[in-house]
Design a protein around this motif. Structure first.
Motif, PDB file in Angstrom:
ATOM      1  N   THR A 265       0.832  -1.208   0.000  1.00 30.80           N
ATOM      2  CA  THR A 265       0.000   0.000   0.000  1.00 30.80           C
ATOM      3  C   THR A 265       0.865   1.256   0.000  1.00 30.80           C
ATOM      4  O   THR A 265       0.586   2.216  -0.732  1.00 30.80           O
ATOM      5  CB  THR A 265      -0.925   0.006   1.226  1.00 30.80           C
ATOM      6  N   ILE A 266       1.908   1.259   0.806  1.00 36.36           N
ATOM      7  CA  ILE A 266       2.816   2.415   0.837  1.00 36.36           C
ATOM      8  C   ILE A 266       3.462   2.618  -0.528  1.00 36.36           C
ATOM      9  O   ILE A 266       3.524   3.746  -1.046  1.00 36.36           O
ATOM     10  CB  ILE A 266       3.898   2.223   1.924  1.00 36.36           C
ATOM     11  N   LEU A 267       3.941   1.546  -1.124  1.00 33.86           N
ATOM     12  CA  LEU A 267       4.581   1.655  -2.434  1.00 33.86           C
ATOM     13  C   LEU A 267       3.601   2.167  -3.489  1.00 33.86           C
ATOM     14  O   LEU A 267       3.967   2.990  -4.344  1.00 33.86           O
ATOM     15  CB  LEU A 267       5.149   0.305  -2.861  1.00 33.86           C
ATOM     16  N   ALA A 268       2.366   1.706  -3.439  1.00 30.88           N
ATOM     17  CA  ALA A 268       1.368   2.146  -4.416  1.00 30.88           C
ATOM     18  C   ALA A 268       1.055   3.636  -4.238  1.00 30.88           C
ATOM     19  O   ALA A 268       0.966   4.388  -5.227  1.00 30.88           O
ATOM     20  CB  ALA A 268       0.099   1.320  -4.273  1.00 30.88           C
ATOM     21  N   GLU A 269       0.884   4.073  -3.002  1.00 34.08           N
ATOM     22  CA  GLU A 269       0.567   5.484  -2.739  1.00 34.08           C
ATOM     23  C   GLU A 269       1.728   6.379  -3.160  1.00 34.08           C
ATOM     24  O   GLU A 269       1.524   7.452  -3.748  1.00 34.08           O
ATOM     25  CB  GLU A 269       0.255   5.677  -1.258  1.00 34.08           C
ATOM     26  N   ALA A 270       2.944   5.975  -2.861  1.00 34.90           N
ATOM     27  CA  ALA A 270       4.107   6.787  -3.218  1.00 34.90           C
ATOM     28  C   ALA A 270       4.308   6.834  -4.732  1.00 34.90           C
ATOM     29  O   ALA A 270       4.641   7.882  -5.298  1.00 34.90           O
ATOM     30  CB  ALA A 270       5.356   6.244  -2.533  1.00 34.90           C
ATOM     31  N   ARG A 271       4.081   5.693  -5.387  1.00 36.35           N
ATOM     32  CA  ARG A 271       4.241   5.658  -6.849  1.00 36.35           C
ATOM     33  C   ARG A 271       3.205   6.550  -7.525  1.00 36.35           C
ATOM     34  O   ARG A 271       3.521   7.242  -8.510  1.00 36.35           O
ATOM     35  CB  ARG A 271       4.088   4.213  -7.343  1.00 36.35           C
ATOM     36  N   ALA A 272       2.004   6.557  -7.005  1.00 31.01           N
ATOM     37  CA  ALA A 272       0.946   7.385  -7.580  1.00 31.01           C
ATOM     38  C   ALA A 272       1.281   8.871  -7.488  1.00 31.01           C
ATOM     39  O   ALA A 272       0.754   9.678  -8.256  1.00 31.01           O
ATOM     40  CB  ALA A 272      -0.379   7.104  -6.879  1.00 31.01           C
ATOM     41  N   ARG A 273       2.165   9.211  -6.558  1.00 32.38           N
ATOM     42  CA  ARG A 273       2.551  10.617  -6.373  1.00 32.38           C
ATOM     43  C   ARG A 273       3.894  10.943  -7.003  1.00 32.38           C
ATOM     44  O   ARG A 273       4.433  12.020  -6.795  1.00 32.38           O
ATOM     45  CB  ARG A 273       2.533  10.949  -4.885  1.00 32.38           C
ATOM     46  N   GLY A 274       4.458   9.991  -7.740  1.00 30.04           N
ATOM     47  CA  GLY A 274       5.637  10.311  -8.520  1.00 30.04           C
ATOM     48  C   GLY A 274       6.947   9.722  -8.072  1.00 30.04           C
ATOM     49  O   GLY A 274       7.984   9.970  -8.701  1.00 30.04           O
TER      50      GLY A 274
END
Length: 374
Positions: A265-274
């Motif tokens: 979840t952390i990786l997905a949220e961070a990736r979505a923000r660049g």
């Protein structure tokens, strides 16, 4: 500045119920702090222990932050560690008000005669001459530039940076010298310096790593009480990325049975923000940190402590900590391999880069160097 209290136990107590005898400080006095205790450092010859003798109540005032200047003789610290991608670093501050209970830098406070516990987050030192020292060291004949890591021990953007601005002054020098720098932080205060970082990024001179330990605000408040809200860190990733600054998200530390379920979840949220790169670090417990984290678990998660430390030992060759190069960051064994595999799969699925951004050391130029030709 003297320590409050403390003696560590010998490390043989069951982690499920272990407390730091005589060193745990009342919750009202340490409200807003991460550590639960203030034991003496490992180099102290004498130790003290608080107890109630029944004659009069013991009342402790609420702990406040004290800041003193440290007159350093140099500012760049060198290392020859084979398992980290840099050989030099700068830490503008000693101690950290973020108060992260898991911080592997806590034991360093013992070198100042202070406790790695509450002293670490309330007795802070600044290096006001950092920019001047850096300029002198970068100007030394024969200096060979390689990436400087900023904030490898304590956070360069902890709360006192707002007033002292030492990190910004260091970045100003690095920008003038066109010197590559990698920044590690868990604070959204880093976006204050986008004006400097954006210009440096255009010449491949900077990368920022943002640590996101959890997305659960309640857990974050217990583990890292004065660090910015997880949402603020994600917003910082987004703003840095939008400014063209390469960003890595670090899921760190991963604590078994506490935040390990959040990796994807952390990786997905961070990736979505660049965020373009991702890394992780398994919980490290050197020196006094073992007892401090044990005490914290005894207060906040007593029912999980035994299981958590069992998994830690599985990943540390049967010990609480293994300092061997190559293993200290990520561990070994089945649990560590599972975490590494989950990181690998999630990075590939989410489109993270498999190779790290390489910064440009060829642009380095000491201001006024051209005059030496005449």
């Amino acid at each position: 500045m003297s320590n409050d209290l403390g003696r560590f136990r010998d490390g043989t107590d069951p982690h499920a119920s272990r407390r730091l005898a005589g060193t745990t400080v009342e919750a009202a006095s340490r409200r807003g702090r991460g550590a639960t205790a203030n034991p003496d450092g490992r180099f102290e010859r004498l130790s003290r222990e608080a107890f109630d003798d029944g004659w009069e109540p013991v009342e402790r005032p609420r702990l406040r932050t004290h800041v003193l200047p440290e007159r350093a003789s140099h500012i760049i610290t060198r290392n020859a560690s084979p398992d980290i991608p840099f050989d030099r670093s700068i830490n503008p501050y000693r101690g950290c008000e973020h108060g992260c209970i898991y911080c592997f830098a806590r034991p360093n406070h013992a070198y100042a005669g202070l406790s790695p516990g509450l002293d670490f987050e309330t007795r802070l030192f600044t290096k006001p001459d950092a920019a001047r020292l850096l300029e002198r060291e970068l100007s030394a004949p024969g200096y060979a530039p390689r990436t400087i890591a900023l904030g490898t021990a304590t956070d360069p953007y902890q709360p006192i940076e707002r007033a002292h601005r030492i990190t910004r002054s260091v970045l100003e020098v690095l920008a003038r010298f066109r010197h590559p720098v990698g920044i590690v932080t868990k604070s959204n205060l880093v976006v204050r310096d986008i004006d400097i970082l954006g210009a440096m990024a255009a010449d491949r001179l900077v990368k920022v790593a943002v640590s996101v330990t959890t997305l659960d605000p309640a857990l974050a408040r217990r583990m890292e009480p004065r660090a910015p809200h997880p949402r603020k860190r994600l917003e910082a990733i987004e703003r840095l990325s939008a400014a063209g600054i390469p960003v890595m998200v670090i899921v760190a530390p991963i604590i078994p049975s506490l935040n390990d379920h959040e990796i994807e979840t952390i990786l997905a949220e961070a990736r979505a923000r660049g965020a373009g790169e991702a890394n992780h670090v398994l919980l490290r417990l050197p020196h006094e940190l073992d007892a401090l984290v044990s005490d914290w678990f005894a207060e906040h998660y007593p029912d999980r402590a035994r299981h958590v430390f069992s998994l830690i030992r599985q990943a540390r060759g049967g010990k609480v900590y293994d300092a061997a190069f190559g293993r200290r960051m990520v561990g070994q064994g089945a649990y560590a391999e599972l975490i590494a595999r989950r990181m690998q799969v999630a990075r590939a699925r989410l489109g993270y880069a498999m190779e790290r951004v390489t910064l440009n050391a060829d642009a380095f130029a000491a201001p006024g160097a051209q005059l030496s030709l005449f």
